[in-house]
Design a protein around this motif. Structure first.
Motif, PDB file in Angstrom:
ATOM      1  N   ASP A 232       0.820  -1.214   0.000  1.00 54.73           N
ATOM      2  CA  ASP A 232       0.000   0.000   0.000  1.00 54.73           C
ATOM      3  C   ASP A 232       0.852   1.261   0.000  1.00 54.73           C
ATOM      4  O   ASP A 232       0.341   2.377   0.062  1.00 54.73           O
ATOM      5  N   SER A 233       2.169   1.101  -0.073  1.00 55.66           N
ATOM      6  CA  SER A 233       3.065   2.257  -0.079  1.00 55.66           C
ATOM      7  C   SER A 233       3.365   2.682  -1.509  1.00 55.66           C
ATOM      8  O   SER A 233       3.631   1.846  -2.380  1.00 55.66           O
ATOM      9  N   VAL A 234       3.309   3.984  -1.731  1.00 49.50           N
ATOM     10  CA  VAL A 234       3.641   4.534  -3.044  1.00 49.50           C
ATOM     11  C   VAL A 234       5.143   4.786  -3.088  1.00 49.50           C
ATOM     12  O   VAL A 234       5.706   5.438  -2.207  1.00 49.50           O
ATOM     13  N   ILE A 235       5.799   4.251  -4.108  1.00 47.48           N
ATOM     14  CA  ILE A 235       7.250   4.382  -4.257  1.00 47.48           C
ATOM     15  C   ILE A 235       7.531   5.253  -5.473  1.00 47.48           C
ATOM     16  O   ILE A 235       7.161   4.903  -6.600  1.00 47.48           O
ATOM     17  N   ASN A 236       8.150   6.401  -5.264  1.00 49.13           N
ATOM     18  CA  ASN A 236       8.499   7.298  -6.369  1.00 49.13           C
ATOM     19  C   ASN A 236       9.684   6.734  -7.137  1.00 49.13           C
ATOM     20  O   ASN A 236      10.649   6.261  -6.549  1.00 49.13           O
ATOM     21  N   ILE A 237       9.598   6.789  -8.450  1.00 52.80           N
ATOM     22  CA  ILE A 237      10.680   6.270  -9.288  1.00 52.80           C
ATOM     23  C   ILE A 237      11.027   7.280 -10.372  1.00 52.80           C
ATOM     24  O   ILE A 237      10.205   8.091 -10.784  1.00 52.80           O
ATOM     25  N   ASP A 238      12.256   7.217 -10.802  1.00 50.84           N
ATOM     26  CA  ASP A 238      12.743   8.041 -11.904  1.00 50.84           C
ATOM     27  C   ASP A 238      13.384   7.093 -12.907  1.00 50.84           C
ATOM     28  O   ASP A 238      14.542   6.721 -12.782  1.00 50.84           O
ATOM     29  N   VAL A 239      12.607   6.669 -13.889  1.00 58.42           N
ATOM     30  CA  VAL A 239      13.054   5.664 -14.853  1.00 58.42           C
ATOM     31  C   VAL A 239      12.737   6.138 -16.258  1.00 58.42           C
ATOM     32  O   VAL A 239      11.639   6.637 -16.517  1.00 58.42           O
ATOM     33  N   ARG A 240      13.705   5.992 -17.145  1.00 60.33           N
ATOM     34  CA  ARG A 240      13.441   6.256 -18.562  1.00 60.33           C
ATOM     35  C   ARG A 240      13.036   4.948 -19.235  1.00 60.33           C
ATOM     36  O   ARG A 240      13.692   3.925 -19.058  1.00 60.33           O
ATOM     37  N   ILE A 241      11.943   4.990 -20.000  1.00 60.52           N
ATOM     38  CA  ILE A 241      11.428   3.794 -20.666  1.00 60.52           C
ATOM     39  C   ILE A 241      11.829   3.818 -22.139  1.00 60.52           C
ATOM     40  O   ILE A 241      11.564   4.778 -22.855  1.00 60.52           O
ATOM     41  N   ILE A 242      12.499   2.743 -22.559  1.00 62.90           N
ATOM     42  CA  ILE A 242      12.726   2.493 -23.982  1.00 62.90           C
ATOM     43  C   ILE A 242      12.024   1.181 -24.303  1.00 62.90           C
ATOM     44  O   ILE A 242      12.266   0.172 -23.644  1.00 62.90           O
ATOM     45  N   SER A 243      11.136   1.193 -25.256  1.00 62.32           N
ATOM     46  CA  SER A 243      10.410  -0.024 -25.632  1.00 62.32           C
ATOM     47  C   SER A 243      10.712  -0.361 -27.085  1.00 62.32           C
ATOM     48  O   SER A 243      11.165   0.478 -27.862  1.00 62.32           O
TER      49      SER A 243
END
Length: 695
Positions: free
Chosen positions: A471-482
């Motif tokens: 139930d915890s929100v985890i902030n992330i900084d990720v660049r997505i390449i698909s």
């Protein structure tokens, strides 16, 4: 960046749909994901009750029409239109006293354009409005037009196209301020745009007023920012320090303002880097027995260096843990091994593609890489990561097709302890958390099920994850390449891929051409593969020509298998007879169609037999221009075919393109972006050229 994380809804309204779409594309290029756009036009009669944060009316007369469809007149901006510097330069080259037509879609538009040119200081030309319904055409041999060259009378031999009229600097600034996006005005895209515009009345008083507002906002932000801020001028003197930085560095502002950093904080200065002219993020240092995380960025005005801004934060226990995790991830091999130097290819296509990818690497926007299996999509993804500011952070690659759906969710998002039977004690980090500050490469994204697509969309929008069972929100900084080897637009139409996710992933895009479209790269690739297999054999000229003309449907992967087979022969020279042992020429030299493609191709043959020549000619023209990276609109196609003696009107071209799109042979892009041929379209074109060479 939109600090409110709110996407503003903007409507653009003009007389014609084409004009409204052009202005909308200009705004989207500048404001990117911070705005969503709706396009209305009088000619389409699609005006209804409009509920938006801001409405852009192309003219005052449009404003008068729009007022009846909105509840608040203050939400309407009347666009101020201008020309580019290049357009005015073209006009300046015209001799004084020249008589010319000004060609546009209507009398009103032609008159407006003439007034705009005169107001821009171009008064040495005598211009007369010309439009499609005019009864008498002036007897002049020169036509000036803002992007409507096809409307010029046939009698005109000299046409000067000054390009589309664009939104002025004043209008763009007004929009940014109204949407609370004025912090974006210093971005490179805006500065580049402003540099291209002709200088006109941009309301200097208002502009300076906005600068004053921006300075006050910046000063407020620097004072209340939770971390420390230190500003240095070009000479290395301290020009600003906020209270947080004073506390962290145990120094009094009065004692250091105006002094050189290296003189008053020598220990701190020595802990940085040799040069403060190079940007660096999250450098960990020890100062006064405290762990600090520093990020510093050089400030420039064009090419002129102005100084450096240093951001200082306490390195908390949570960040220590994240730092430890990232080190473990890198130790596990979650790193990008390849760079652009590892991508073999000297063809014009590959050189342009690599240059484009290098520029994309400097952004943090999502990238979609398209290409057939074996073209090197992951190689490009790793190279982009290693050329980005995230190069020292994790690169995690995951194949969405190779992991079962129920397992893929837990791998991506992680889970909490007790989330399900068999869950590890303490839970598990997901790939998003592991890739924090780095890059997550999602290969074969088309195979992800719709449920996971929804979760991925939320991550891209909110930049936060919640573990399964947590139930915890985890902030992330990720660049997505698909990456994908399938047509995602076709999957959207079939309901197998979310359209909103597609536009989130496809902010920037790369289309890697197959080997059969860059045959000149094959010898270079073979040499690279020979080095991998420690091979020394040579290939005769005739054998190399045969290899270059193969289809190589498996692309570089299939070519690698072929070179490995030749290596196992242990011969000094590979001739054409040896090559033929491993190549079925009947299979390789003709494009093969899959069952579904064959049905579509037969549909084209059976239904369009009366004007199949027109279909083939348009496909061939699109194929030729794709090789040079050019996308054509229907007017350009009509004009180019006319030069070849084939008369097809723009309306007929439009109908043919629509039919070809329904057969998945072309993709019609938005606005004036033109049309591109698909891989299936190229195959169909080759078969038509072979079977109907006489049409």
């Amino acid at each position: 960046m939109n600090w409110n994380n709110k996407i503003s809804k903007v409507a653009v309204i003009a007389y014609t749909k084409m004009t409204a779409q052009f202005y909308a594309s200009q705004l989207k290029k500048l404001f990117k994901e911070n705005i969503s756009l709706e396009v209305y036009s009088v000619e389409d009669s699609n005006l209804t009750s409009i509920v938006c944060d801001l409405i852009i009316a192309s003219t005052y007369s449009i404003y008068e029409i729009v007022k009846t469809y909105v509840s608040n007149y203050d939400d309407i901006v009347i666009a101020d239109i201008t020309l580019t510097k290049d357009s005015l330069e073209k006009l300046r080259q015209i001799p004084t006293g020249t008589n010319a037509m000004l060609v546009n879609t209507t009398l009103e538009m032609a008159v407006e354009t003439i007034a705009l040119i005169y107001n821009s200081g171009i008064t040495h030309i005598n211009m007369f409005p010309v439009y499609p319904t005019i009864s008498t055409i002036p007897p002049y041999d020169l036509a000036i037009t803002p992007g409507e060259a096809s409307l010029a009378p046939p009698s005109v031999n000299n046409i000067i196209d000054i390009g589309n009229r664009v939104l002025s600097m004043r209008t763009i600034i007004d929009i940014a301020v109204r949407l609370n996006l004025d912090d974006m005005l210093k971005n490179e895209e805006f500065q580049s745009c402003f540099g291209l515009l002709a200088q006109s009345d941009v309301g200097l008083e208002r502009l300076w007023e906005q600068v004053s507002v921006l300075e006050k906002k910046l000063d407020l932000i620097m004072q209340i920012f939770d971390g420390g801020i230190l500003l240095l001028n070009y000479g290395g003197n301290i020009s600003f320090i906020n209270k947080s930085a004073e506390k962290m560095l145990s120094i009094d502002k009065k004692l250091i303002i105006g002094a050189k950093l290296k003189d008053v904080l020598s220990e701190f200065y020595d802990s940085l880097v040799a040069s403060l002219e190079i940007a660096q993020k999250d450098k960990i240092i020890t100062f006064n027995s405290r762990l600090l995380s520093l990020s510093f960025y050089p400030l420039f005005d064009g090419a002129e260096a102005l100084g450096t801004i240093i951001l200082i934060r306490e390195f908390t226990d949570m960040e220590k843990e994240q730092h430890k995790i990232r080190k473990q991830i890198i130790a596990k091999g979650h790193i990008a091994k390849y760079s652009f130097n590892d991508i073999a290819g000297k063809s014009k296509q590959m050189e342009m593609l690599k240059e484009t990818a290098k520029k994309m690497a400097l952004s943090d926007s999502s990238i979609l890489i398209c290409g057939e299996s074996g073209t090197g999509k992951e190689l490009f993804a790793q190279s982009i990561h290693n050329s980005s500011n995230r190069r020292n952070e994790p690169f995690i690659a995951i194949n969405c097709a190779s992991i079962p759906e129920n397992l893929l969710e837990s791998e991506l998002f992680g889970y909490s302890e007790g989330a399900f039977t068999g869950a590890k004690k303490g839970g598990k980090l997901g790939y998003f958390e592991q890739a924090h500050k780095g890059t997550l490469f999602l290969d074969e994204i088309s195979e992800m099920d719709l449920h996971l697509q929804s979760r991925l969309l939320r991550v891209l929008q909110e930049k936060e994850v919640i573990r399964i069972g947590g139930d915890s929100v985890i902030n992330i900084d990720v660049r997505i390449i698909s990456a994908t080897n399938r047509n995602l637009k076709a999957l959207i139409k079939q309901g197998k891929f979310r359209q909103d996710l597609y536009y989130r992933l496809n902010v920037l895009s790369i289309n890697i051409p197959p080997l059969r479209q860059r045959k000149d790269d094959i010898p270079l690739l073979i040499e690279q593969l020979k080095e991998r297999f420690h091979s020394t054999f040579k290939i005769t000229k005739e054998a190399m020509e045969l290899i270059k003309n193969c289809m190589w449907e498996g692309n570089v992967r299939e070519l690698g298998n072929f070179v490995e087979r030749l290596t196992c022969l242990d011969v000094d020279e590979v001739d054409i007879d040896i090559v033929r042992q491993f190549i079925d020429e009947n299979e390789y030299f003709k494009p093969t169609l899959k069952d579904e493609e064959n049905k579509l191709f037969l549909s084209l043959i059976n239904q369009k037999h009366t004007n199949l020549k027109n279909y083939y000619s348009i496909l061939k023209l699109l194929e030729i221009n794709k090789k040079s990276g050019v996308k054509l609109g229907r007017r350009s196609i009509s004009e180019l075919l006319q030069k070849e003696g084939l008369i097809i009107s723009p309306q007929e071209v439009r109908t043919i393109l629509k039919n070809l799109e329904s057969l998945n042979m072309v993709n019609i892009l938005l606005g004036r972006s033109g049309t591109e041929i698909t891989e299936f379209g190229i195959k169909a074109c080759e078969l038509l050229g072979e079977k109907y060479n006489s049409i």
